[in-house]
Design an enzyme around this catalytic site. Sequence first.
Site, PDB file in Angstrom:
ATOM      1  N   GLU A  26      -9.641  -4.849   0.827  1.00  0.00           N
ATOM      2  CA  GLU A  26      -9.813  -5.858  -0.213  1.00  0.00           C
ATOM      3  C   GLU A  26      -8.499  -6.564  -0.561  1.00  0.00           C
ATOM      4  OE1 GLU A  26     -10.828  -2.666  -0.536  1.00  0.00           O
ATOM      5  OE2 GLU A  26     -12.958  -2.996  -0.083  1.00  0.00           O
ATOM      6  N   SER A  36       5.963  -9.230  -5.996  1.00  0.00           N
ATOM      7  CA  SER A  36       5.274  -7.947  -5.949  1.00  0.00           C
ATOM      8  C   SER A  36       5.218  -7.589  -4.466  1.00  0.00           C
ATOM      9  CB  SER A  36       3.869  -8.067  -6.530  1.00  0.00           C
ATOM     10  OG  SER A  36       3.226  -6.816  -6.504  1.00  0.00           O
TER      11      SER A  36
END
Lengths: 633, 633
Positions: free
Chosen positions: B364, B123
């Site tokens: 995050e 990814s």
Amino acid sequence: MTMQTSTPTSHESWRLIAQQLRVDSIRASSTAGSGHPTSAMSAADLMAVLLAKYFRYDFAAPKNPHNDHLIFSKGHASPLLYAMYRAAGAISDEELLTYRKRGSRLEGHPTPALPWVDVATGSLGQGLPIGVGVALAGKRLDRLPYRVWVLTGDSELAEGSMWEAFEHAAFEHLDNLTAVLDINRLGQRGETMHGWDLDYFATRLRAVGWHAIEIDGHDIAQIDAAFAEATATVGQPTAVIARTIKGMGVASVADKNGFHGKALEDADGAIRELGGRPNVTVTVSKPADDRPPQHFSVQQPLGLPRYQRGTKEATRKAYGEALSALGTARGDVVVLDGEVSNSTYADIFAKQKPDRYIEMYIAEQQMAAAAVGMQVRGWKPFASTFAAFWSRAYDFIRMAAVSRANICLCGSHAGVSIGEDGPSQMALEDLAAFRAIWSSTVLYPCDANQTAKLVERMADRDGIVYLRTTREKTPIIYDPGDEFLIGGSRVLRQSGADAVTIVAAGITVHEALTAADTLAHDGIAARVVDLYSVKPIDSATLRAAARDTAGFVTVEDHWPEGGLGEAVLSVFANEELRPRVVKLAVRAMPGSATPAEQLAAAGIDAAAIVEAARALAVHAPKEAPWSIGNRPG
Amino acid sequence: MTMQTSTPTSHESWRLIAQQLRVDSIRASSTAGSGHPTSAMSAADLMAVLLAKYFRYDFAAPKNPHNDHLIFSKGHASPLLYAMYRAAGAISDEELLTYRKRGSRLEGHPTPALPWVDVATGSLGQGLPIGVGVALAGKRLDRLPYRVWVLTGDSELAEGSMWEAFEHAAFEHLDNLTAVLDINRLGQRGETMHGWDLDYFATRLRAVGWHAIEIDGHDIAQIDAAFAEATATVGQPTAVIARTIKGMGVASVADKNGFHGKALEDADGAIRELGGRPNVTVTVSKPADDRPPQHFSVQQPLGLPRYQRGTKEATRKAYGEALSALGTARGDVVVLDGEVSNSTYADIFAKQKPDRYIEMYIAEQQMAAAAVGMQVRGWKPFASTFAAFWSRAYDFIRMAAVSRANICLCGSHAGVSIGEDGPSQMALEDLAAFRAIWSSTVLYPCDANQTAKLVERMADRDGIVYLRTTREKTPIIYDPGDEFLIGGSRVLRQSGADAVTIVAAGITVHEALTAADTLAHDGIAARVVDLYSVKPIDSATLRAAARDTAGFVTVEDHWPEGGLGEAVLSVFANEELRPRVVKLAVRAMPGSATPAEQLAAAGIDAAAIVEAARALAVHAPKEAPWSIGNRPG
């Protein structure tokens, strides 16, 4: 006292507006007992100048296509936004003081409960990417000169999504986008990474292709000059980087750590210190333009692609072909893709309608945000990437629901059936993740004709609408022109003596049909339900199957949690008749293997379905159908 | 022929290594019939020099703390990585040709099935942020001089997460991190945004504080000089920005669009064109150092905080206090937070153990990635932010499971009960999202003593472990020192004549207890189960309750999909006894309101539980308990 908005000698009156914005931010949050007044106070001068001179907006006509757009990327500064609405006369002072109360339109973070708020913010790093979407609409779709103003904080400049936005805006030459960066140095729990180092941000922004202007964010003249320069800059977006003081104007909190997100203790004293309540009204300039938005020509009627029974085609391909057909018939459809359009087949639309296709590159957060921004202006965005990569934009999808946005998202390459690429490319959690989005629609077609019809249906469906497509070519089992309603299902096999029901969607429908054939040979009749609408779900068909059979084998190319099986279980949770459900799903982490090997290893292929159905069938009644009276409880 | 790795006159032999890496990338992918050979070929020279001279790694001792780390952020170039392993003698040529076959360690994208692979990639945009985590471990925790090498593509530089990584690495002066940027111009479906404009990347990287070196990525001497410069640069990380050719070495594909992700058609011809198979082995230099990693001193035994029955404390506070206690007793615990540590209470640890606390700011994705990177080196990371904002990092959490990473994540401010801040700050989907992560653990404590104990338990639990905490202070209902096992539950109320069972977790446990009191007044005995371990779930306790009562009222501060209610339903899916489940959950989008108003509006407060329990109780048997024989099917 009403302000004239057109003369620079208005600077003194603008300072009064800023004073009022500060005072009202304090009044609202102190009345509520919560909120972020110091975060509002740092940006008051910036917003005063915007409201007094540069913002082109008709508060009486929020849907006027020529209106500028204002997005508070630092959504927690909501008291300031509401104070601006009050100053503009859009809300009353009485309503201002309903801030954060149950039933108030003035929520803790802005939402489109207010007609002048485009999108919900409050999750930092989202407002600017969404603003890029609105600006893209302005430049590429509406082709109107409205400006998108985005107020950002400094803490949120650490969010990668902001840099996806900065890069994309520069790449697209969005000179109709102006970012106002409120650099007040203090984050929630201390200083930000870069404090008041405006040069750091300016250098980074110029490197990515923005025009950057550094100013004292409390000097009205500098703000005026900067906004004038920003609105005159052609060919690139502008960032006004403003050095500000958190809690500006009240010495006890100004530039002091520890006051983030707290109503001021001594509101009255603070208001006195600020000079009291000026009670000014701002006459915001309305947009001058009245040209209609650009529109794309259409050819009707809609001619969806048609696939022949007995042949094979991938549902991802059908998505691409149907989308192109839809775009021919509907001028509001716009397509985005994350650099995988030759895999998702969004490239079919892209080749035929390049004016309405926007390549978003490998930046899924910006892609989701752009879709949200475009639908603000009434466009109908379809965005696609691998289903697994929508997880990159999950916070944007979550917030899009809060925004009541209408967007269509397609995730391809779902499940283990993609084969050798392995788990990084497989979506196995997306049905759960999308089901858990408020008011979402979750669709998972099994054949190309069904896909084409659902693409048509999606476009008229409100909310977050998600379509899951498959990499592999699968058999065409429906006819072109068959109707498929959202919330429906299809019973593919049914007899008067069905022992069990197999519930499947997408690729497992074909496994289910193969299994049903095998079971039939063994004298076990299996009903097969194609549950292409996972949410909303066809409870009626499932209830009928529960009455008629021993129970369900649900089978999904997805983890066991939160997907098709649990959706079926939820239908019956509090019903009289609660059937057995054997939930087949992927449980082991896949590796690389062929698609057929993957389905077998995951226990979701025809053989696994047969085995589960056989075990379930032993519970089938000798006589059928069961009457409800036979089942206690 | 074995290569000597120490002399610059080795450049010609390094070209042979590069040739072999290209050849083997083609052989592996062509044998598999799939893969990304052209993406591998562009980086072959870069990796040849790395392997031959700069990489310090003992393939026989992959856990040697002094080993360098190599992460393929462009994970699809896996053939190249495996070709490197073969050249280093770590795998055989026979194994190389098992690429992408079922059961092979050589998956389509790298995973830790291979001992020399730290984390799963594939990814895009994840490898570099994870590398930042490993580098942080090297500089701040292990305090060893190993180097982290990250190979990136150019398409993935559009991912915002990469810029979170670039910024954080510069901010932390991670001069032990070297990024090698393979700028081959071509993405999956055409040219990237910036093509071969190396200056664009160099300017951006220098602006964010990196040292940047631009080179011809096929000039061995330039690569050698660049890596020498990178490894000698102090105080800032270095990016080697390499202009490369996708498919380099084979004219039919070199720099040509349309060959991404495809095995070469004429593999034999390509190998001939490359000069054939050199059959070289590289003796990779082993690390010279043998100092032990730094460790933090501990004080034992563990002294968890103790809360007194009858008082109130927020579970988020207990997380902070317990975490600090845990860190005192365990030297491997390291804490990260996303600029909300005064809200999550990670700041308690931060103040006491600043050496082991790393502020990750509002990023995050980078925070999740840093946790993954740190556990590569055996550290035990606890990372926290608002539960709603973990959705920003969902793809990183998904991939962390593929990596078999052991990380502890805390999400605070769960549910509508946060009150006036409104839905942008409320996590209402996180139980579903985390349940749908492979092998995850999902914990949701209701009191501070329970929280403290679960924090201790989390640290010994493998996989992705998620703890959901509450903003509000809630009553202490357990004793300090009570034991709570993962996978367990607590029956808080039980009698011999329970009519119904209320299943709750977190804040709804207290509502459930209030409801039970009310019901008792009306002569309805309600069992109350605190289901603090949502996954794994305590099936045994739930089955006993199903036997003993008319069914369940499940109640969660969460949407209805994929959370506590569906977890309970799944327990009974295929069982004889399938109880009624009345699923109370949040269904309407919240606005602003007080916590009590929010719970009431959402229909998950004590009053709602009472009403649901009353309706359910009418189904209770006159005699109890039911025997299984009474229930058909």
